[in-house]
Scaffold this motif. Structure first.
Motif, short mmCIF file in Angstrom:
data_model
loop_
_atom_site.label_atom_id
_atom_site.label_comp_id
_atom_site.label_asym_id
_atom_site.label_seq_id
_atom_site.Cartn_x
_atom_site.Cartn_y
_atom_site.Cartn_z
N PRO A 288 38.19 58.22 53.57
CA PRO A 288 39.41 57.63 54.11
C PRO A 288 39.14 56.21 54.60
O PRO A 288 38.09 55.94 55.14
CB PRO A 288 39.79 58.55 55.28
N CYS A 289 40.07 55.35 54.32
CA CYS A 289 39.91 53.98 54.81
C CYS A 289 41.05 53.68 55.76
O CYS A 289 42.13 54.24 55.66
CB CYS A 289 39.92 52.98 53.66
N GLU A 290 40.77 52.80 56.68
CA GLU A 290 41.80 52.39 57.62
C GLU A 290 42.47 51.14 57.07
O GLU A 290 41.82 50.17 56.74
CB GLU A 290 41.18 52.13 58.99
N VAL A 291 43.74 51.19 56.93
CA VAL A 291 44.50 50.06 56.41
C VAL A 291 45.03 49.28 57.59
O VAL A 291 45.64 49.84 58.50
CB VAL A 291 45.65 50.55 55.51
N THR A 292 44.78 47.98 57.57
CA THR A 292 45.17 47.17 58.71
C THR A 292 46.53 46.50 58.53
O THR A 292 47.09 46.03 59.49
CB THR A 292 44.10 46.09 58.98
N SER A 293 47.02 46.46 57.32
CA SER A 293 48.31 45.81 57.12
C SER A 293 49.00 46.39 55.89
O SER A 293 48.38 47.06 55.07
CB SER A 293 48.11 44.31 56.93
N LYS A 294 50.29 46.08 55.77
CA LYS A 294 51.04 46.51 54.59
C LYS A 294 50.47 45.84 53.34
O LYS A 294 50.47 46.43 52.26
CB LYS A 294 52.52 46.16 54.76
N GLU A 295 50.00 44.60 53.48
CA GLU A 295 49.44 43.88 52.35
C GLU A 295 48.18 44.59 51.83
O GLU A 295 47.98 44.74 50.63
CB GLU A 295 49.11 42.43 52.73
N ASP A 296 47.33 45.04 52.76
CA ASP A 296 46.13 45.78 52.37
C ASP A 296 46.51 47.07 51.65
O ASP A 296 45.89 47.44 50.66
CB ASP A 296 45.25 46.09 53.58
N MET A 297 47.51 47.76 52.16
CA MET A 297 47.96 49.00 51.53
C MET A 297 48.49 48.72 50.13
O MET A 297 48.18 49.44 49.19
CB MET A 297 49.04 49.67 52.38
N ALA A 298 49.27 47.67 49.98
CA ALA A 298 49.82 47.31 48.67
C ALA A 298 48.70 46.99 47.69
O ALA A 298 48.74 47.41 46.52
CB ALA A 298 50.78 46.12 48.80
N LYS A 299 47.68 46.27 48.13
CA LYS A 299 46.54 45.95 47.26
C LYS A 299 45.81 47.21 46.82
O LYS A 299 45.45 47.36 45.66
CB LYS A 299 45.56 45.01 47.98
N ARG A 300 45.60 48.12 47.76
CA ARG A 300 44.90 49.37 47.44
C ARG A 300 45.71 50.21 46.44
O ARG A 300 45.15 50.74 45.49
CB ARG A 300 44.65 50.16 48.72
N ILE A 301 47.02 50.29 46.66
CA ILE A 301 47.88 51.05 45.73
C ILE A 301 47.86 50.41 44.35
O ILE A 301 47.76 51.09 43.34
CB ILE A 301 49.31 51.16 46.29
N LYS A 302 47.94 49.08 44.30
CA LYS A 302 47.90 48.37 43.02
C LYS A 302 46.60 48.66 42.29
O LYS A 302 46.60 48.93 41.08
CB LYS A 302 48.08 46.88 43.20
N CYS A 303 45.48 48.64 42.99
CA CYS A 303 44.19 48.94 42.37
C CYS A 303 44.16 50.36 41.81
O CYS A 303 43.66 50.60 40.71
CB CYS A 303 43.05 48.76 43.37
N MET A 304 44.70 51.30 42.57
CA MET A 304 44.73 52.69 42.12
C MET A 304 45.60 52.83 40.87
O MET A 304 45.23 53.53 39.92
CB MET A 304 45.23 53.59 43.24
N ILE A 305 46.74 52.15 40.85
CA ILE A 305 47.62 52.19 39.68
C ILE A 305 46.93 51.56 38.48
O ILE A 305 46.97 52.10 37.37
CB ILE A 305 48.97 51.50 39.99
N ASP A 306 46.27 50.42 38.69
CA ASP A 306 45.55 49.76 37.61
C ASP A 306 44.48 50.67 37.03
O ASP A 306 44.30 50.73 35.81
CB ASP A 306 44.92 48.45 38.09
N GLU A 307 43.76 51.40 37.89
CA GLU A 307 42.73 52.32 37.42
C GLU A 307 43.36 53.44 36.58
O GLU A 307 42.81 53.84 35.56
CB GLU A 307 41.96 52.93 38.59
N LEU A 308 44.51 53.95 37.02
CA LEU A 308 45.19 55.00 36.27
C LEU A 308 45.66 54.50 34.90
O LEU A 308 45.57 55.21 33.91
CB LEU A 308 46.37 55.55 37.06
N VAL A 309 46.16 53.27 34.87
CA VAL A 309 46.65 52.70 33.62
C VAL A 309 45.50 52.52 32.62
O VAL A 309 45.66 52.76 31.43
CB VAL A 309 47.37 51.36 33.88
N GLU A 310 44.33 52.15 33.13
CA GLU A 310 43.18 51.93 32.27
C GLU A 310 42.67 53.23 31.64
O GLU A 310 42.05 53.21 30.60
CB GLU A 310 42.04 51.26 33.06
N GLN A 311 42.93 54.35 32.28
CA GLN A 311 42.42 55.64 31.77
C GLN A 311 43.11 56.03 30.56
O GLN A 311 43.81 56.28 29.92
CB GLN A 311 42.52 56.73 32.82
#
Length: 99
Positions: free
Chosen positions: A76-99
Motif C-alpha cells: 500500500p502506498c500513501e497518496v499525498t494528493s489527487k495528482e499523485d493518485m491520478a498519476k498512479r491510476i494512469k500508470c496502472m491503466i497503461d500497464e493494463l493496455v500494454e498486456q
C-alpha cells in the motif's frame, strides 16, 4: 514514532498485502492448492499470508512471482494528493493496455 505505532502499521500492512494476494489469486481463478503447485509454498502458508500473518520473505516472493504480478502491487502506498493518485491510476491503466 513509537513501537506500538510501528507494530500497528506492520499489522495493517500485512493484512492489506494478504488481501491483495487473495484477490489476485481469485482473479486468476486459482485455488490455494493451484498456487501451491505454481509457487512451491504450502497452501497452509498461503492461507496464513492471506490472513495477514508474518511469513518469510522468500515465501511471499515465490507467491508474487507465481502470480506473475509486479511486487509493488502488494504494498500500500500513501497518496499525498489527487495528482499523485491520478498519476498512479494512469500508470496502472497503461500497464493494463500494454498486456
Amino acid at each position: 514514532m513509537n513501537k506500538d505505532y510501528i507494530d500497528c502499521k506492520i499489522e495493517s500492512t500485512l493484512h492489506a498485502i494478504g488481501a491483495r494476494i487473495c484477490v489476485e489469486r481469485n482473479h486468476q481463478n486459482l485455488t490455494r492448492d493451484d498456487l501451491e503447485e505454481l509457487s512451491g509454498v504450502s497452501s497452509d502458508t498461503i492461507k496464513r499470508i492471506e490472513a495477514g500473518c508474518v511469513v518469510k520473505v522468500d515465501k511471499f516472493l515465490r507467491i508474487i512471482f507465481a502470480l506473475d504480478v509486479p511486487v509493488d502491487m502488494f504494498f500500500p502506498c500513501e497518496v499525498t494528493s489527487k495528482e499523485d493518485m491520478a498519476k498512479r491510476i494512469k500508470c496502472m491503466i497503461d500497464e493494463l493496455v500494454e498486456q
